[in-house]
Write a protein that holds these residues in place. Structure first.
Motif, mmCIF file in Angstrom:
data_model
loop_
_atom_site.group_PDB
_atom_site.id
_atom_site.type_symbol
_atom_site.label_atom_id
_atom_site.label_comp_id
_atom_site.label_asym_id
_atom_site.label_seq_id
_atom_site.Cartn_x
_atom_site.Cartn_y
_atom_site.Cartn_z
ATOM 1 N N LEU A 119 0.836 -1.191 0.000
ATOM 2 C CA LEU A 119 0.000 0.000 0.000
ATOM 3 C C LEU A 119 0.874 1.244 0.000
ATOM 4 O O LEU A 119 2.023 1.205 0.437
ATOM 5 C CB LEU A 119 -0.902 0.022 1.235
ATOM 6 C CG LEU A 119 -2.017 -1.000 1.293
ATOM 7 C CD1 LEU A 119 -2.704 -0.952 2.651
ATOM 8 C CD2 LEU A 119 -3.015 -0.779 0.185
ATOM 9 N N LYS A 120 0.314 2.365 -0.464
ATOM 10 C CA LYS A 120 0.982 3.662 -0.414
ATOM 11 C C LYS A 120 0.514 4.369 0.847
ATOM 12 O O LYS A 120 -0.682 4.511 1.061
ATOM 13 C CB LYS A 120 0.583 4.520 -1.618
ATOM 14 C CG LYS A 120 0.946 3.960 -2.949
ATOM 15 C CD LYS A 120 0.376 4.834 -4.044
ATOM 16 C CE LYS A 120 0.505 4.154 -5.382
ATOM 17 N NZ LYS A 120 -0.171 4.895 -6.444
ATOM 18 N N SER A 160 0.299 -6.516 5.351
ATOM 19 C CA SER A 160 0.500 -7.635 6.251
ATOM 20 C C SER A 160 -0.272 -7.487 7.552
ATOM 21 O O SER A 160 -0.383 -8.432 8.315
ATOM 22 C CB SER A 160 1.995 -7.796 6.566
ATOM 23 O OG SER A 160 2.479 -6.613 7.164
ATOM 24 N N ASP A 161 -0.808 -6.302 7.787
ATOM 25 C CA ASP A 161 -1.438 -6.025 9.067
ATOM 26 C C ASP A 161 -2.737 -5.252 8.840
ATOM 27 O O ASP A 161 -2.771 -4.288 8.082
ATOM 28 C CB ASP A 161 -0.473 -5.192 9.920
ATOM 29 C CG ASP A 161 -0.936 -5.048 11.347
ATOM 30 O OD1 ASP A 161 -1.918 -5.702 11.744
ATOM 31 O OD2 ASP A 161 -0.305 -4.261 12.083
ATOM 32 N N ASN A 162 -3.795 -5.693 9.492
ATOM 33 C CA ASN A 162 -5.092 -5.023 9.349
ATOM 34 C C ASN A 162 -5.088 -3.612 9.925
ATOM 35 O O ASN A 162 -5.866 -2.767 9.487
ATOM 36 C CB ASN A 162 -6.194 -5.854 10.006
ATOM 37 C CG ASN A 162 -6.502 -7.106 9.215
ATOM 38 O OD1 ASN A 162 -6.230 -7.186 8.026
ATOM 39 N ND2 ASN A 162 -7.080 -8.087 9.891
ATOM 40 N N GLU A 166 -5.807 2.178 8.969
ATOM 41 C CA GLU A 166 -5.286 3.544 9.019
ATOM 42 C C GLU A 166 -5.362 4.223 7.655
ATOM 43 O O GLU A 166 -5.718 5.394 7.557
ATOM 44 C CB GLU A 166 -3.835 3.548 9.499
ATOM 45 C CG GLU A 166 -3.650 3.315 10.965
ATOM 46 C CD GLU A 166 -2.182 3.242 11.351
ATOM 47 O OE1 GLU A 166 -1.309 3.564 10.509
ATOM 48 O OE2 GLU A 166 -1.902 2.858 12.495
ATOM 49 N N LEU A 167 -5.004 3.483 6.602
ATOM 50 C CA LEU A 167 -4.923 4.083 5.270
ATOM 51 C C LEU A 167 -6.260 4.121 4.529
ATOM 52 O O LEU A 167 -6.512 5.031 3.752
ATOM 53 C CB LEU A 167 -3.881 3.345 4.425
ATOM 54 C CG LEU A 167 -2.451 3.419 4.949
ATOM 55 C CD1 LEU A 167 -1.532 2.544 4.109
ATOM 56 C CD2 LEU A 167 -1.952 4.846 4.973
ATOM 57 N N LEU A 168 -7.113 3.125 4.748
ATOM 58 C CA LEU A 168 -8.359 3.025 3.983
ATOM 59 C C LEU A 168 -9.612 2.967 4.847
ATOM 60 O O LEU A 168 -10.700 2.721 4.335
ATOM 61 C CB LEU A 168 -8.312 1.782 3.087
ATOM 62 C CG LEU A 168 -7.249 1.792 1.990
ATOM 63 C CD1 LEU A 168 -7.101 0.409 1.373
ATOM 64 C CD2 LEU A 168 -7.593 2.811 0.935
ATOM 65 N N GLY A 169 -9.471 3.178 6.143
ATOM 66 C CA GLY A 169 -10.609 3.083 7.058
ATOM 67 C C GLY A 169 -11.734 4.048 6.752
ATOM 68 O O GLY A 169 -12.909 3.724 6.900
ATOM 69 N N GLU A 212 -9.068 -8.708 4.009
ATOM 70 C CA GLU A 212 -10.201 -9.347 3.334
ATOM 71 C C GLU A 212 -11.071 -8.324 2.611
ATOM 72 O O GLU A 212 -11.621 -8.616 1.559
ATOM 73 C CB GLU A 212 -11.035 -10.155 4.333
ATOM 74 C CG GLU A 212 -10.385 -11.435 4.807
ATOM 75 C CD GLU A 212 -9.289 -11.214 5.848
ATOM 76 O OE1 GLU A 212 -9.267 -10.144 6.499
ATOM 77 O OE2 GLU A 212 -8.438 -12.104 5.994
ATOM 78 N N ASP A 213 -11.179 -7.108 3.186
ATOM 79 C CA ASP A 213 -11.943 -6.045 2.519
ATOM 80 C C ASP A 213 -11.266 -5.596 1.228
ATOM 81 O O ASP A 213 -11.937 -5.269 0.250
ATOM 82 C CB ASP A 213 -12.132 -4.841 3.448
ATOM 83 C CG ASP A 213 -13.115 -5.126 4.567
ATOM 84 O OD1 ASP A 213 -13.861 -6.116 4.477
ATOM 85 O OD2 ASP A 213 -13.141 -4.343 5.537
#
Length: 145
Positions: free
Chosen positions: A76-77, A87-89, A94-97, A105-106
């Motif tokens: 991810l950017k 690797s971590d939800n 943080e980036l796409l919430g 999975e999302d």
């Protein structure tokens, strides 16, 4: 390729001189051989695909292949345009919430159901780096293993 379906494109050939379609390759994130990208098959995307078909391989991925590529090779950017492995939800949230994407999975579902929710597909597409697949092994390498 059916309209509104997910298409996996992999760059398989390179050309040093400028030819028709080179800019389309860069626009899709296929700057190097073995880069892959996911697109939603609409009329505009299929026109681009016809221009670059001599440099790429493409097809509809299975959900298993999609999940394996995202989990093993996805980055991810972040806000400062650095590559962060998926690797971590917590990082995903943080980036796409704010777009409603809170876990790996999302991300996979946003790609898989690209025709159902176009806004989440676009958000993930913009946040993910072009994926570099491992190069194929040479036959001599296979003999030594």
């Amino acid at each position: 390729v059916p309209l509104n379906s997910l298409v996996l494109i992999v760059r398989i050939k390179g050309e040093k001189r400028y030819t028709l379609g080179t800019e389309d390759l860069k626009e899709l994130g296929l700057k190097e051989i073995n880069n892959c990208a996911f697109i939603r098959a609409n009329s505009q995307a299929l026109e681009k695909l016809l221009l670059i078909q001599n440099y790429v391989g493409y097809g509809a991925p299975t959900k298993t292949v999609l999940e394996e590529i995202i989990r093993k090779r996805g980055y991810l950017k972040d806000k400062s345009m650095k590559r962060i492995p998926i690797s971590d939800n917590v990082i995903v949230e943080e980036l796409l919430g704010e777009k409603g994407i809170i876990c790996i999975e999302d991300i996979i579902e946003a790609f898989w159901r690209c025709k159902g929710n176009e806004t989440s597909f676009k958000a993930v597409k913009e946040a993910i780096w072009p994926i570099q697949l491992a190069p194929l092994k040479e036959p001599s390498d296979l003999a030594n293993t």
